[in-house]
Design a protein around this motif. Structure first.
Motif, PDB file in Angstrom:
ATOM      1  N   ASP A  48      44.025  30.366  56.542  1.00 29.88           N
ATOM      2  CA  ASP A  48      43.618  29.160  57.864  1.00 29.88           C
ATOM      3  C   ASP A  48      44.528  27.231  56.959  1.00 29.88           C
ATOM      4  OD1 ASP A  48      44.313  27.394  59.385  1.00 29.88           O
ATOM      5  OD2 ASP A  48      42.157  27.706  59.953  1.00 29.88           O
ATOM      6  N   TRP A  49      45.607  27.917  56.661  1.00 33.39           N
ATOM      7  CA  TRP A  49      45.940  26.326  56.418  1.00 33.39           C
ATOM      8  C   TRP A  49      45.770  25.473  56.893  1.00 33.39           C
ATOM      9  CZ3 TRP A  49      47.623  27.282  51.379  1.00 33.39           C
ATOM     10  CH2 TRP A  49      48.082  28.717  50.685  1.00 33.39           C
ATOM     11  N   LYS A  50      45.179  25.442  58.154  1.00 32.77           N
ATOM     12  CA  LYS A  50      45.354  23.891  59.060  1.00 32.77           C
ATOM     13  C   LYS A  50      43.720  24.060  58.449  1.00 32.77           C
ATOM     14  CE  LYS A  50      48.339  24.512  62.075  1.00 32.77           C
ATOM     15  NZ  LYS A  50      48.569  24.304  64.191  1.00 32.77           N
ATOM     16  N   LYS A  51      42.977  24.792  58.157  1.00 37.47           N
ATOM     17  CA  LYS A  51      41.650  24.530  57.706  1.00 37.47           C
ATOM     18  C   LYS A  51      41.821  23.763  55.846  1.00 37.47           C
ATOM     19  CE  LYS A  51      37.068  26.492  57.102  1.00 37.47           C
ATOM     20  NZ  LYS A  51      36.472  27.809  56.860  1.00 37.47           N
TER      21      LYS A  51
ATOM     22  N   ASP B 159      43.554  20.861  55.195  1.00 43.25           N
ATOM     23  CA  ASP B 159      44.186  20.732  55.255  1.00 43.25           C
ATOM     24  C   ASP B 159      43.928  19.390  55.211  1.00 43.25           C
ATOM     25  OD1 ASP B 159      46.349  18.143  55.429  1.00 43.25           O
ATOM     26  OD2 ASP B 159      45.919  18.736  57.982  1.00 43.25           O
TER      27      ASP B 159
ATOM     28  N   ARG C 225      43.859  15.811  55.445  1.00 46.68           N
ATOM     29  CA  ARG C 225      43.632  14.470  55.909  1.00 46.68           C
ATOM     30  C   ARG C 225      42.641  14.897  57.451  1.00 46.68           C
ATOM     31  NH1 ARG C 225      49.655  15.303  57.747  1.00 46.68           N
ATOM     32  NH2 ARG C 225      49.131  17.308  57.043  1.00 46.68           N
ATOM     33  N   GLN C 226      42.308  16.510  56.925  1.00 51.91           N
ATOM     34  CA  GLN C 226      40.742  16.434  57.703  1.00 51.91           C
ATOM     35  C   GLN C 226      39.440  16.571  58.108  1.00 51.91           C
ATOM     36  OE1 GLN C 226      40.487  20.265  59.682  1.00 51.91           O
ATOM     37  NE2 GLN C 226      40.040  21.125  57.247  1.00 51.91           N
ATOM     38  N   TYR C 227      39.704  16.181  56.212  1.00 52.67           N
ATOM     39  CA  TYR C 227      38.087  15.468  56.020  1.00 52.67           C
ATOM     40  C   TYR C 227      37.948  14.264  55.621  1.00 52.67           C
ATOM     41  CZ  TYR C 227      38.289  20.553  53.501  1.00 52.67           C
ATOM     42  OH  TYR C 227      38.671  21.761  53.695  1.00 52.67           O
TER      43      TYR C 227
ATOM     44  N   LYS D 261      57.089  27.506  48.913  1.00 57.11           N
ATOM     45  CA  LYS D 261      56.217  28.956  48.992  1.00 57.11           C
ATOM     46  C   LYS D 261      56.423  30.256  48.876  1.00 57.11           C
ATOM     47  CE  LYS D 261      56.287  29.541  54.405  1.00 57.11           C
ATOM     48  NZ  LYS D 261      57.290  28.552  55.255  1.00 57.11           N
TER      49      LYS D 261
END
Length: 129
Positions: free
Chosen positions: A63-66, A68, A70-72, A48
């Motif tokens: 935006d690290w959540k974007k 991710d 797993r969201q795809y 990091k």
């Protein structure tokens, strides 16, 4: 990953470990597990820090959540692309244009019968060029 892991389940795993390893080996294995967890945490923190150094001030803007994975959901992505309600760009209507006769055919018509080519010549496709 460990969503269903409760305190009771951890306690049960600890009791099974005491019976399998025995009380004499358990402290050494617990110390090894602690060192392993500390080492993995140091590797993650080092990665990091290195990422922050290499990316500079842009690191905080990401935006690290974007990102991710797993969201795809490929099905959702395709569904959104196919059912896009945005107005499509106006596609110009192309009217057919009358084309002049290809030069090959006009030469054949103008040719004297003695100079005409035989029918076994290679066919010519005027639309391929």
């Amino acid at each position: 990953m460990f969503n269903g892991l409760s305190f009771e389940k951890l306690l049960l795993v600890g009791v099974i470990a005491v019976f399998l390893l025995g009380p004499d080996k358990l402290p050494s294995y617990a110390a090894k597990l602690g060192r392993l967890v500390r080492t993995l945490r140091d590797y993650a923190n080092g990665a990091k820090v290195r990422m922050k150094e290499e990316m500079g001030p842009e690191f905080d803007d990401v935006d690290w959540k974007k990102l991710d994975p797993r969201q795809y959901d490929p099905r959702r992505i395709i569904r959104e692309a196919l059912l896009d309600d945005a107005p499509a760009a106006a596609v110009p209507v192309i009217k057919p244009v009358s084309r002049p006769e290809p030069a090959y055919l006009s030469r054949q018509k103008d040719a004297v019968p003695s100079q005409a080519h035989d029918d076994s010549a290679t066919p010519f496709d005027s639309e391929s060029t």
